[in-house]
Design an enzyme around this catalytic site. Structure first.
Site, PDB file in Angstrom:
ATOM      1  N   TRP A 276       2.346  43.485  21.005  1.00  0.00           N
ATOM      2  CA  TRP A 276       1.818  42.746  19.853  1.00  0.00           C
ATOM      3  C   TRP A 276       0.309  42.584  19.954  1.00  0.00           C
ATOM      4  O   TRP A 276      -0.390  42.577  18.936  1.00  0.00           O
ATOM      5  CB  TRP A 276       2.542  41.414  19.724  1.00  0.00           C
ATOM      6  CG  TRP A 276       4.017  41.605  19.880  1.00  0.00           C
ATOM      7  CD1 TRP A 276       4.843  40.984  20.774  1.00  0.00           C
ATOM      8  CD2 TRP A 276       4.855  42.521  19.162  1.00  0.00           C
ATOM      9  NE1 TRP A 276       6.130  41.448  20.653  1.00  0.00           N
ATOM     10  CE2 TRP A 276       6.166  42.396  19.665  1.00  0.00           C
ATOM     11  CE3 TRP A 276       4.623  43.444  18.132  1.00  0.00           C
ATOM     12  CZ2 TRP A 276       7.233  43.145  19.187  1.00  0.00           C
ATOM     13  CZ3 TRP A 276       5.685  44.196  17.652  1.00  0.00           C
ATOM     14  CH2 TRP A 276       6.966  44.052  18.176  1.00  0.00           C
ATOM     15  N   ASP A 277      -0.220  42.462  21.160  1.00  0.00           N
ATOM     16  CA  ASP A 277      -1.678  42.481  21.339  1.00  0.00           C
ATOM     17  C   ASP A 277      -2.252  43.808  20.855  1.00  0.00           C
ATOM     18  O   ASP A 277      -3.291  43.849  20.191  1.00  0.00           O
ATOM     19  CB  ASP A 277      -2.038  42.290  22.815  1.00  0.00           C
ATOM     20  CG  ASP A 277      -2.070  40.836  23.227  1.00  0.00           C
ATOM     21  OD1 ASP A 277      -2.281  39.977  22.363  1.00  0.00           O
ATOM     22  OD2 ASP A 277      -1.888  40.557  24.424  1.00  0.00           O
ATOM     23  N   LEU A 278      -1.592  44.899  21.205  1.00  0.00           N
ATOM     24  CA  LEU A 278      -2.083  46.218  20.812  1.00  0.00           C
ATOM     25  C   LEU A 278      -2.029  46.389  19.299  1.00  0.00           C
ATOM     26  O   LEU A 278      -2.984  46.867  18.678  1.00  0.00           O
ATOM     27  CB  LEU A 278      -1.262  47.314  21.492  1.00  0.00           C
ATOM     28  CG  LEU A 278      -1.189  47.254  23.027  1.00  0.00           C
ATOM     29  CD1 LEU A 278      -0.368  48.412  23.566  1.00  0.00           C
ATOM     30  CD2 LEU A 278      -2.575  47.263  23.638  1.00  0.00           C
TER      31      LEU A 278
END
Length: 404
Positions: free
Chosen positions: A163-165
């Site tokens: 989700w960061d990516l």
């Protein structure tokens, strides 16, 4: 900078992954991305992995090609300097990205008083303002409950933070969309991107929520098998592992040719009544396919299995460790995306440029990450027009940091 985004200037106040990776994505396409940190370093300044001397390889990896200004963030004068930098005039300037709490002096409403057409992206945890990171967001999505081996009880966390990516690239996209809108209308805007909503949107797009509601099921664990088609890891005679997949008619034929499975595959279809050229057929007959493929892989060394699969054009890949990847000739050492860089204080190692290849401009080679405060003086003089004696006084008063 001479990349496709040359002429854009983004000021970044960030930590961890989503915001700095989004900024680096823009920097590697030619934007002038200026990262500001406290003079003592940011929250992620020493985040692992680190060298034996404690220098963060992680931080260097997420900040390649940026400029760095170090300021005492608690000092009103330091905040005044950063406000002036964020809201500095210029057609391609006035763009700010952060995953810090955008309140007080960093609030969009305060910054927009200095520049009405300001564009500001704020990556937050959840839409209600509560704090979250990739791991807490992932916990609610359902993915940890289907990740891991069959029969495992309890959640299995993701090692790579999806989700960061996703938020990093969505954030970079949103800034470019807002900049286009500003060029067309003259209007700036605030963009809010909740990490949690990024995960929920992706989970929805991939059909997981729809499956749960429409079919009224919680998908069970299938280990390393690819749900709904065919794919799994197989162990070779010499103890290596390969991933073998089938996603199309061509992959069925190629795998059959590689292992001499033509007759065996026809027998599976005859005995089970499935069509191996369909996803459903491969999924339903996956145990029969494994019973055919597994002994063949187990009877050959990895080199022989790899050669046969490659020659036939099968869909496959060898499993590698990170050290094996770093020494991989085809994927890293001879890949034009990579350059051996000397990162100050860390050493020489392969560093990737942008994965995007534009036909109109050449790909820019990767640049080292800056040393903390490396560009403080040139930013203050070149953008804000401060004279040398005033910059020297700011250093003496410990309002700013970096080499003098």
């Amino acid at each position: 900078m001479t990349g496709i985004l040359a002429g854009l200037r983004i000021v970044e106040g960030s930590a961890f992954i989503a915001a700095p990776l989004g900024g680096m994505t823009l920097a590697q396409m030619g934007a002038d991305v200026i990262r500001f940190d406290d003079i003592k370093g940011g929250l992620d300044n020493e985040r692992w992995p680190v060298t034996e001397e404690g220098l963060s390889i992680y931080w260097a990896g997420l900040n390649k090609g940026k400029r760095s200004i170090a300021v005492d963030l608690r000092n009103p004068k330091g905040r005044e300097l950063l406000t002036a930098l964020i809201t500095a005039p210029g057609e391609g300037a006035g763009i700010f990205t952060t995953n810090m709490p955008a309140r007080g002096w960093l609030a969009y409403e305060e910054l927009a008083k200095k520049r009405a057409d300001l564009i500001a992206l704020n990556i937050i945890g959840a839409r209600d303002g509560s704090a979250h990171v990739d791991y807490t967001v992932n916990a609610i999505t359902g993915f940890p409950m289907v990740t891991g081996p069959v029969g495992h009880e309890g959640p299995v966390n993701a090692v790579c933070p999806p989700w960061d990516l996703a938020a990093a690239y969505a954030g970079a996209l949103s800034l470019l969309a807002a900049e286009r809108h500003r060029r067309m209308t003259g209007q700036g805007q605030k963009i809010v991107l909740p990490l949690q909503d990024m995960a929920l949107a992706t989970t929805s797009a991939l059909g997981y929520i729809g499956e749960a509601v429409v079919n009224d099921v919680d998908r069970p664990r299938f280990g390393n098998e690819i749900f709904g088609t065919f794919g799994r890891d197989f162990r070779t005679k010499d103890g290596r592992f390969v991933m073998i997949c089938i996603f199309s008619d061509r992959h069925v034929d190629a795998l059959a040719a590689a292992g001499g499975f033509v007759d065996a595959f026809r027998k599976i279809e005859a005995e089970t009544g499935v069509d191996l050229k369909s996803d459903a057929g491969r999924w339903d007959a996956r145990q029969q396919l494994i019973a055919v493929i597994e002994p063949w892989v187990a009877a050959h060394d990895a080199a022989d299995v790899s050669a046969a699969l490659k020659k036939a054009g099968a869909l496959w890949a060898p499993y590698q460790t990170f050290r094996e990847l770093a020494a991989d000739k085809a994927n890293v050492l001879d890949n034009p995306m990579f350059t051996i860089l000397d990162q100050p204080g860390i050493g020489r190692y392969p560093v990737a440029a942008s994965p995007m290849q534009f036909g109109a401009v050449p790909r820019q080679p990767p640049q080292p990450a800056p040393v903390l405060g490396q560009h403080t003086d040139e930013i203050l003089s070149g953008i804000l027009g401060l004279p040398g004696h005033e910059i020297a006084r700011l250093h003496d008063d410990k309002v700013i940091g970096g080499p003098r």
